[in-house]
Design an enzyme around this catalytic site. Sequence first.
Site, mmCIF file in Angstrom:
data_model
loop_
_atom_site.group_PDB
_atom_site.id
_atom_site.type_symbol
_atom_site.label_atom_id
_atom_site.label_comp_id
_atom_site.label_asym_id
_atom_site.label_seq_id
_atom_site.Cartn_x
_atom_site.Cartn_y
_atom_site.Cartn_z
ATOM 1 N N GLY A 117 4.010 0.504 -7.026
ATOM 2 C CA GLY A 117 2.939 1.466 -6.735
ATOM 3 C C GLY A 117 1.855 1.267 -7.773
ATOM 4 O O GLY A 117 2.150 1.183 -8.970
ATOM 5 N N ARG A 125 2.167 -9.135 -11.358
ATOM 6 C CA ARG A 125 1.700 -9.004 -9.955
ATOM 7 C C ARG A 125 0.165 -9.078 -9.949
ATOM 8 O O ARG A 125 -0.472 -8.501 -10.836
ATOM 9 C CB ARG A 125 2.168 -7.668 -9.334
ATOM 10 C CG ARG A 125 3.679 -7.564 -9.196
ATOM 11 C CD ARG A 125 4.091 -6.323 -8.421
ATOM 12 N NE ARG A 125 3.894 -6.490 -6.992
ATOM 13 C CZ ARG A 125 4.028 -5.489 -6.119
ATOM 14 N NH1 ARG A 125 4.325 -4.269 -6.525
ATOM 15 N NH2 ARG A 125 3.852 -5.714 -4.822
ATOM 16 N N GLN A 153 9.380 0.308 1.892
ATOM 17 C CA GLN A 153 8.994 1.407 0.995
ATOM 18 C C GLN A 153 8.839 2.724 1.752
ATOM 19 O O GLN A 153 9.061 3.802 1.195
ATOM 20 C CB GLN A 153 7.671 1.083 0.274
ATOM 21 C CG GLN A 153 7.761 -0.007 -0.774
ATOM 22 C CD GLN A 153 7.438 -1.375 -0.205
ATOM 23 O OE1 GLN A 153 7.676 -1.651 0.961
ATOM 24 N NE2 GLN A 153 6.918 -2.259 -1.033
ATOM 25 N N ASP A 204 -4.432 -0.454 -3.524
ATOM 26 C CA ASP A 204 -4.081 -1.239 -4.717
ATOM 27 C C ASP A 204 -5.313 -1.792 -5.421
ATOM 28 O O ASP A 204 -5.285 -2.075 -6.621
ATOM 29 C CB ASP A 204 -3.131 -2.366 -4.344
ATOM 30 C CG ASP A 204 -1.747 -1.811 -4.097
ATOM 31 O OD1 ASP A 204 -1.513 -1.297 -2.986
ATOM 32 O OD2 ASP A 204 -0.929 -1.829 -5.021
ATOM 33 N N ASN A 226 -4.359 -2.817 0.416
ATOM 34 C CA ASN A 226 -3.180 -1.955 0.365
ATOM 35 C C ASN A 226 -2.030 -2.708 1.040
ATOM 36 O O ASN A 226 -2.216 -3.828 1.535
ATOM 37 C CB ASN A 226 -3.468 -0.605 1.046
ATOM 38 C CG ASN A 226 -2.367 0.410 0.787
ATOM 39 O OD1 ASN A 226 -1.964 0.611 -0.364
ATOM 40 N ND2 ASN A 226 -1.855 1.040 1.817
ATOM 41 N N LYS A 227 -0.882 -2.095 1.049
ATOM 42 C CA LYS A 227 0.323 -2.747 1.591
ATOM 43 C C LYS A 227 0.064 -3.399 2.944
ATOM 44 O O LYS A 227 -0.605 -2.822 3.800
ATOM 45 C CB LYS A 227 1.431 -1.684 1.681
ATOM 46 C CG LYS A 227 2.747 -2.141 2.224
ATOM 47 C CD LYS A 227 3.312 -3.344 1.509
ATOM 48 C CE LYS A 227 3.463 -3.162 0.015
ATOM 49 N NZ LYS A 227 3.653 -4.435 -0.708
HETATM 50 O O1 MRU Z 1 4.258 -3.494 -3.221
HETATM 51 P P1 MRU Z 1 4.143 -2.058 -3.603
HETATM 52 O O2 MRU Z 1 5.290 -1.229 -3.145
HETATM 53 O O3 MRU Z 1 3.830 -1.882 -5.068
HETATM 54 O O4 MRU Z 1 2.852 -1.552 -2.800
HETATM 55 C C1 MRU Z 1 2.399 -0.251 -3.002
HETATM 56 C C2 MRU Z 1 1.305 0.143 -2.095
HETATM 57 O O5 MRU Z 1 0.799 -0.650 -1.331
HETATM 58 C C3 MRU Z 1 0.781 1.534 -2.231
HETATM 59 O O6 MRU Z 1 0.249 1.963 -1.014
HETATM 60 C C4 MRU Z 1 -0.324 1.559 -3.289
HETATM 61 O O7 MRU Z 1 0.098 0.987 -4.471
HETATM 62 C C5 MRU Z 1 -0.822 2.902 -3.536
HETATM 63 S S1 MRU Z 1 0.267 3.797 -4.603
HETATM 64 C C6 MRU Z 1 -0.286 5.344 -4.883
#
Ligand code: MRU
Length: 343
Positions: free
Chosen positions: A45, A86, A193, A234, A244-245
């Site tokens: 996150g 990352r 997630q 992100d 974003n994801k």
């Molecule tokens: O790969 P992840 O689980 O770190 O991805 C997270 C996301 O895409 C969230 O939507 C994003 O970080 C926003 S968190 C408040």
Amino acid sequence: MRSLKFKNNKLFYLDQTKLPGKELWRNCATIKSGWKAIKNLKVRGAPLIGVFAAYCICIHLDKLSKKKNVFLRQLKQSLKYLESARPTAVNLFWALDRLGKVSLQSRQKEVKQIKKNIVKEAKLIHQQDIITCKHIADYGVNLVKKNETILTHCNTGFLASSGQGTALGIIFKTKKQGKNPTVYIDETRPLLQGARLTAWELNKKKIKSFLITDNSAAFLMQNKQIDKILVGADRITASGDTANKIGTYNLAILAKYHNIPFYVAAPLSTFDLSLKKGSDIVIEKRGQKEVKKVLGQALICPKETKAANFAFDVTPSKLIKAIVTDKGVIYPPYEKNIKKLIK
Ligand code: MRU
């Protein structure tokens, strides 16, 4: 609810890869184990990895040289090392950059004092993240009406930040205000997630929710079962394009087609004004195994099959109705209004 703790220079985190089955707290004792925790999404996150990385530096400070010039050089290397965990979430870079700036500002001081200043800054980043989440919820709650049904993707709650979260933080607040939200949760392949983490958080908060497969979203929208879409981010560029994801962009296109408002919620630390447009954002590519095996277990394709695993996608700002931040809600035209808000 918390997802990390920092006490007496010891760092603990909730291992998110074990959820929802087990609430396992781990001690992060070395910078290397911190790097791995980020890389392997034990800590994940965007806002949370920023705070966590800052604390990873704190636990590493005593392993650096006592000689100032060597200390400063090693510190710089450590910051770079953690950045490499990352590439997409800018909060990681933003938090480490803040520590780097503090070390530069205090470079005339003794090593002991520089260390103190760094720890102080890490704690400040942590505290600010908690407050930031609260402000996002305060602004975002006004966008949600009573009895609305919201679709969300990935996980954006207290597991993804050090406060109540971003998009989920808004949903928690609507529940608190008695607005009775219903949430549809995308399972969020491949690492689930949504299913593992968001469903877990919504359960804890007793919010009515339904888990759906990622490919159900269009059907639900067509059948008028979704009032709005609320997701996190992100990295957001100067033009409002939002990483974003993976799968978020699909939702934004579907939302446009079905005339459903699509909102992004993120702290100002998620904006990267050095980037003009979405195509400038580095998208993380992850291993094939995550796609080929469900949670590292059951192989779901012939073992020779190749898989492509992009962890994020970019939603063009023209598909976004508004971006909810800790300093207010930004509406189009984004380039102008983002600049206005982040002076
Ligand atoms: O790969 P992840 O689980 O770190 O991805 C997270 C996301 O895409 C969230 O939507 C994003 O970080 C926003 S968190 C408040």
